[in-house]
Design an enzyme around this catalytic site. Structure first.
Site, PDB file in Angstrom:
ATOM      1  N   HIS A 254       0.798  -1.225   0.000  1.00  0.00           N
ATOM      2  CA  HIS A 254       0.000   0.000   0.000  1.00  0.00           C
ATOM      3  C   HIS A 254       0.832   1.276   0.000  1.00  0.00           C
ATOM      4  CE1 HIS A 254      -3.802  -2.084   1.713  1.00  0.00           C
ATOM      5  NE2 HIS A 254      -3.867  -1.960   0.421  1.00  0.00           N
ATOM      6  N   HIS A 485      -9.574   9.539   0.222  1.00  0.00           N
ATOM      7  CA  HIS A 485      -8.733   8.355   0.083  1.00  0.00           C
ATOM      8  C   HIS A 485      -7.518   8.557   0.995  1.00  0.00           C
ATOM      9  CE1 HIS A 485      -6.005   5.413  -1.967  1.00  0.00           C
ATOM     10  NE2 HIS A 485      -7.121   4.733  -2.034  1.00  0.00           N
TER      11      HIS A 485
HETATM   12  C1  JTA Z   1     -10.131  -0.202  -4.407  1.00  0.00           C
HETATM   13  C2  JTA Z   1      -7.996   0.309  -3.420  1.00  0.00           C
HETATM   14  C3  JTA Z   1      -4.695   1.684  -2.093  1.00  0.00           C
HETATM   15  C4  JTA Z   1      -5.831   0.763  -2.443  1.00  0.00           C
HETATM   16  C5  JTA Z   1      -5.756  -0.561  -2.084  1.00  0.00           C
HETATM   17  C6  JTA Z   1      -7.840  -1.018  -3.008  1.00  0.00           C
HETATM   18  C7  JTA Z   1      -8.883  -1.940  -3.317  1.00  0.00           C
HETATM   19  C8  JTA Z   1     -10.007  -1.520  -4.001  1.00  0.00           C
HETATM   20  C9  JTA Z   1      -9.148   0.716  -4.123  1.00  0.00           C
HETATM   21  C10 JTA Z   1      -6.961   1.224  -3.109  1.00  0.00           C
HETATM   22  N1  JTA Z   1      -6.730  -1.415  -2.342  1.00  0.00           N
HETATM   23  N2  JTA Z   1      -8.821  -3.266  -2.905  1.00  0.00           N
HETATM   24  O1  JTA Z   1      -3.664   1.204  -1.632  1.00  0.00           O
HETATM   25  O2  JTA Z   1      -4.783   2.862  -2.312  1.00  0.00           O
HETATM   26  O3  JTA Z   1      -9.913  -3.875  -2.709  1.00  0.00           O
HETATM   27  O4  JTA Z   1      -7.762  -3.876  -2.744  1.00  0.00           O
HETATM   28  O5  JTA Z   1      -7.081   2.509  -3.474  1.00  0.00           O
END
Ligand code: JTA
Length: 602
Positions: A254, A485
Site C-alpha cells: 500500500h 482516500h
Molecule cells: C479499491 C484500493 C490503495 C488501495 C488498495 C484497493 C482496493 C479496491 C481501491 C486502493 N486497495 N482493494 O492502496 O490505495 O480492494 O484492494 O485505493
C-alpha cells in the site's frame, strides 16, 4: 461537543448475510454470489484494485440511469464475473491532457537491478529562477507550485488538487505534476512506491525533460498482474521494476512514496494517492513533502544528516525491509544527504511476524513507542478523544475487545512516560468513514465508492463497529464532495481546538495494515506495507506540546504559529439514524447519485 460513540447501541448497518472469518482487509474483488454467501477470497489475489476500477470505469462509461433502473425493488447483488482481464486503469493511459505519448525504443535486457545511481556532486541552485517559475505556472493557477510549496513548508502537509471545486479551495493544494515540476528540483532519478500504477499516465505526469530519467517502480503485484505491469513498462527503457516481497497471501503493497533525486539534492514524498488519473482528480488525498535535502559534503561522518526524529535511519530501516538491490542503492543515496531538517516521525508497516525489540519497529506498536517516548505531557490529555479517518476497513472480529480496543486504540491513546491512560469508555474513539449519502452526493457519485472497498461480507460481521462512525465532512476545505482516500489519525481536545498529534498514512483501519498480536501478545503480525508520517508538536518546537487546530485552512490573517491544517471539519458528525457506511458490493438503486446514476455491482 464530541459524542462518544462507543457506548451507543448500534443501529448501523443491519444486513442479513451469512458470516465468514477471513482475516484480511477487503480485497479488490467484490465477490458476492447470488445467494449472498461468502465466496472464499483467492489465496493469491489477482489484479488487486482492478475490479473496483473496472466497476467505476464501467459505470462512468456505461452509466445505469436512475430513471431507467430495472425495477423498484433493489435486486440482490448478482454474481460477480471474476474475469481475469487486464484492468481498465491499465488499459488506457487516461491522460486527460492528451500530451503526445512518449515512444521509446524497447530494450532487450530488463532485470530488476538498476544501473549504478550517479549522485550529482554539486549542490546546485536551490531556488528556481522567475522565468522557470512563470513557465510552470498553469494559467488557471493563482499560485505557482513553488508558492504553494513555500506556503505549506512548515508542516509540509498538503492536499491534492480537486477538479470541480472553487479555485480558492485548491489554494495550497498540489497535483502530481506540481510535485514533479522542475520548480521543485532538477530531476536526476526517481523511485515511485505504490499500489495501483498506470505506467503511461505516470510517465506523462513527469515534465517532458524528465521523462527519460531513470525511474524505479516499487510494487507488490504478483503473477499475471506483475506480468502486465512489466508489459506496460516495457516501452520505456528508463523504467525498472522492483517487486516488494509479500510472503503471506493477504499482504498488499500500500505504501505510496516518491524518492526524487535532484541535481540540487533529494526529496522524499509520502502520500496516499495511487498512480492513476482518478486518484488525483476528485478525491481528498494527503501529501507530505520533505524539505529539499542538500547533499552532505564529501567525507561527512556517517552520523551526519540525521534528524531529531531519527527519520533518516527509520527510512533506511524501512527500505532495508524490502531486501532489494535496487533499493540498497537508494539507501546509499540517502546516506549522502542531509535529512536533519526533518521534523516528522516515520511510521511504517512491513510484512512479517515481529518479536522482542522488532515488535516496536512497525505498525501500531511503532506508533505506541513514539508516543510513549516522545509525547509531551498535556494537562487532561488522557481524556481527549482519538480520531481515525480512513477509506477501507478490515475484519476485526465479533466485538471491540478483539482488536479495536485491546490493541489499536490502546496504542493510539498512549501517553508520555509515567502517565496513566484511562479506560476506553472515558476517552472516546471516533471513526470517520463515508456514509452512503456522502458517496451518492459526491463529485464522482457512486463510482467514488470504487475506492472505498468495504465489503458486505466484512460489514455484516461487525455491526458493532458502525456505532463509532462519523460522516465525511469538509466544508471549510471545500472537500465535502471529494471523497477521502486520505487516511489520518489524531488526538484532539474535547473542544476541537488543540491536537496532541496528527498522522497521515496509507494505513486503513485493518489488522493487515496496523498489525495484530499473536502468541500471547509476544509477536506482532503484519501483512502489508504501509507508510505514513507522524507530526508531534514537540518536534516543531511547540513547548506547550500542542498544535492549534486551524478551523478554516483558507482563512486569511490566521497566522497563529503552530496551527495545524486538519483537512476536515471538527467535531465530526455522527451518522444519523438513516446513515449507513458505504459498502461497495451491494446495489444502490433508490436514489440517483450526483450524475443521475445508480450503483449496481454486477
Ligand atoms: C479499491 C484500493 C490503495 C488501495 C488498495 C484497493 C482496493 C479496491 C481501491 C486502493 N486497495 N482493494 O492502496 O490505495 O480492494 O484492494 O485505493
Amino acid at each position: 461537543m464530541h459524542r462518544s460513540a462507543g457506548s451507543q447501541q448500534s443501529n448501523y448497518g443491519k444486513w442479513t448475510l451469512s458470516s465468514s472469518d477471513d482475516e484480511s482487509e477487503d480485497r479488490g474483488r467484490p465477490s458476492t454470489s447470488s445467494s449472498m454467501s461468502r465466496d472464499r477470497v483467492d489465496p493469491v489475489p489477482q489484479y488487486p484494485c482492478s475490479d473496483a476500477r473496472k466497476e467505476s470505469l464501467k459505470r462512468k462509461s456505461d452509466p445505469l440511469r436512475f430513471e431507467e433502473r430495472p425495477g423498484k425493488e433493489p435486486s440482490p447483488a448478482k454474481k460477480l464475473k471474476t474475469d481475469k482481464e487486464k484492468s481498465g486503469w491499465r488499459l488506457s493511459s487516461s491522460d486527460e491532457e492528451s500530451k503526445p505519448r512518449q515512444t521509446l525504443k524497447v530494450k532487450a535486457e530488463r532485470d530488476e537491478t538498476s544501473r549504478k545511481l550517479e549522485v550529482p556532486n554539486t549542490n546546485k541552485k536551490r531556488q528556481p529562477s522567475p522565468d522557470t517559475r512563470e513557465k510552470y505556472k498553469t494559467p488557471s493557477d493563482s499560485q505557482d507550485p513553488w508558492d504553494v510549496m513555500k506556503a505549506g513548508e512548515l508542516f509540509g502537509f498538503y492536499l491534492t488538487k480537486v477538479t470541480g471545486i472553487k479555485p480558492k479551495y485548491n489554494t495550497g493544494a498540489l497535483h502530481i505534476k506540481d510535485i514533479l515540476s522542475p520548480l521543485f528540483g532538477t530531476l536526476v532519478s526517481s523511485v515511485q512506491f505504490n499500489y495501483c500504477i498506470d505506467v503511461a499516465w505516470l510517465v506523462a505526469q513527469y515534465p517532458e525533460e524528465f521523462r527519460k530519467k531513470p525511474l524505479l517502480i516499487v510494487h507488490g503485484e504478483k503473477q499475471q498482474s506483475k506480468a502486465q505491469l512489466h508489459e506496460d513498462a516495457h516501452p520505456y527503457e528508463n523504467i525498472r521494476l522492483c517487486q516488494a516481497r509479500l510472503d503471506n497471501a493477504f499482504g498488499t503493497h500500500h505504501t505510496k512514496m516518491m524518492l526524487l533525486l535532484y541535481q540540487e539534492g533529494l526529496r522524499v514524498v509520502i502520500h496516499t494517492s495511487n498512480l492513476i488519473r482518478d486518484d488525483w482528480h476528485q478525491k481528498t488525498q494527503g501529501i507530505w513533502l520533505s524539505p529539499l535535502y542538500p547533499r552532505l559534503p564529501e567525507g561527512s561522518s556517517s552520523l551526519a544528516g540525521e534528524s531529531v526524529t531519527n527519520f533518516r535511519s527509520d527510512l533506511m530501516a524501512y527500505l532495508n525491509a524490502y531486501s532489494s538491490p535496487s533499493l540498497r542503492e537508494w539507501m546509499d543515496v540517502i546516506k549522502q544527504h542531509d535529512l536533519s531538517e526533518t521534523r516528522v516521525y516515520l511510521v511504517g508497516s512491513t510484512p512479517g511476524r515481529f518479536q522482542g525489540h522488532d515488535k516496536e519497529k512497525w505498525g501500531h506498536f511503532r506508533l505506541r513507542k513514539i508516543l510513549r517516548e516522545r509525547a509531551s505531557p498535556i494537562a487532561g490529555v488522557e481524556s481527549w478523544p482519538v480520531l481515525g479517518q480512513f477509506s477501507s476497513i478490515g475484519s476485526m472480529g465479533t466485538d471491540k475487545t478483539k482488536w479495536l480496543h485491546s490493541e489499536f486504540s490502546e496504542s493510539l491513546k498512549t501517553l508520555g512516560k509515567g502517565v496513566k491512560t484511562l479506560p476506553n469508555t472515558e476517552n472516546p474513539l471516533q471513526l470517520i468513514y463515508p456514509s452512503v449519502d456522502n458517496v451518492r452526493t459526491s463529485l464522482e457519485g457512486y463510482p467514488a465508492g470504487g475506492s472505498l472497498p468495504y465489503s458486505i461480507q466484512t460489514a455484516q460481521k461487525q455491526p458493532w463497529l458502525h456505532s463509532y462512525f462519523h460522516r465525511w465532512k469538509a466544508e471549510t476545505s471545500g472537500r465535502s464532495r471529494a471523497m477521502p482516500h486520505i487516511k489520518t489519525y489524531m488526538r484532539v481536545s474535547p473542544d476541537c481546538r488543540k491536537l496532541a498529534w496528527f498522522m497521515v498514512t496509507s494505513a486503513n483501519l485493518s489488522k493487515a495494515a496496523w498489525g495484530s498480536l499473536e502468541k500471547n501478545g509476544t509477536q506482532l503480525f503484519i501483512r502489508s506495507y504501509e507508510l505514513g508520517v507522524l507530526f508531534l508538536p514537540s518536534a516543531f518546537g511547540y513547548d506547550n506540546g500542542v498544535f492549534h487546530v486551524k478551523e478554516n485552512i483558507y482563512a486569511k490573517n490566521d497566522d497563529l504559529k503552530g496551527t495545524f491544517p486538519v483537512p476536515y471539519d471538527l467535531p465530526p458528525e455522527h451518522y444519523a439514524g438513516k446513515d449507513r457506511p458505504w459498502v461497495w458490493n451491494i446495489p444502490y438503486v433508490n436514489a440517483p447519485d450526483s450524475h443521475g446514476n445508480i450503483w449496481c455491482p454486477s
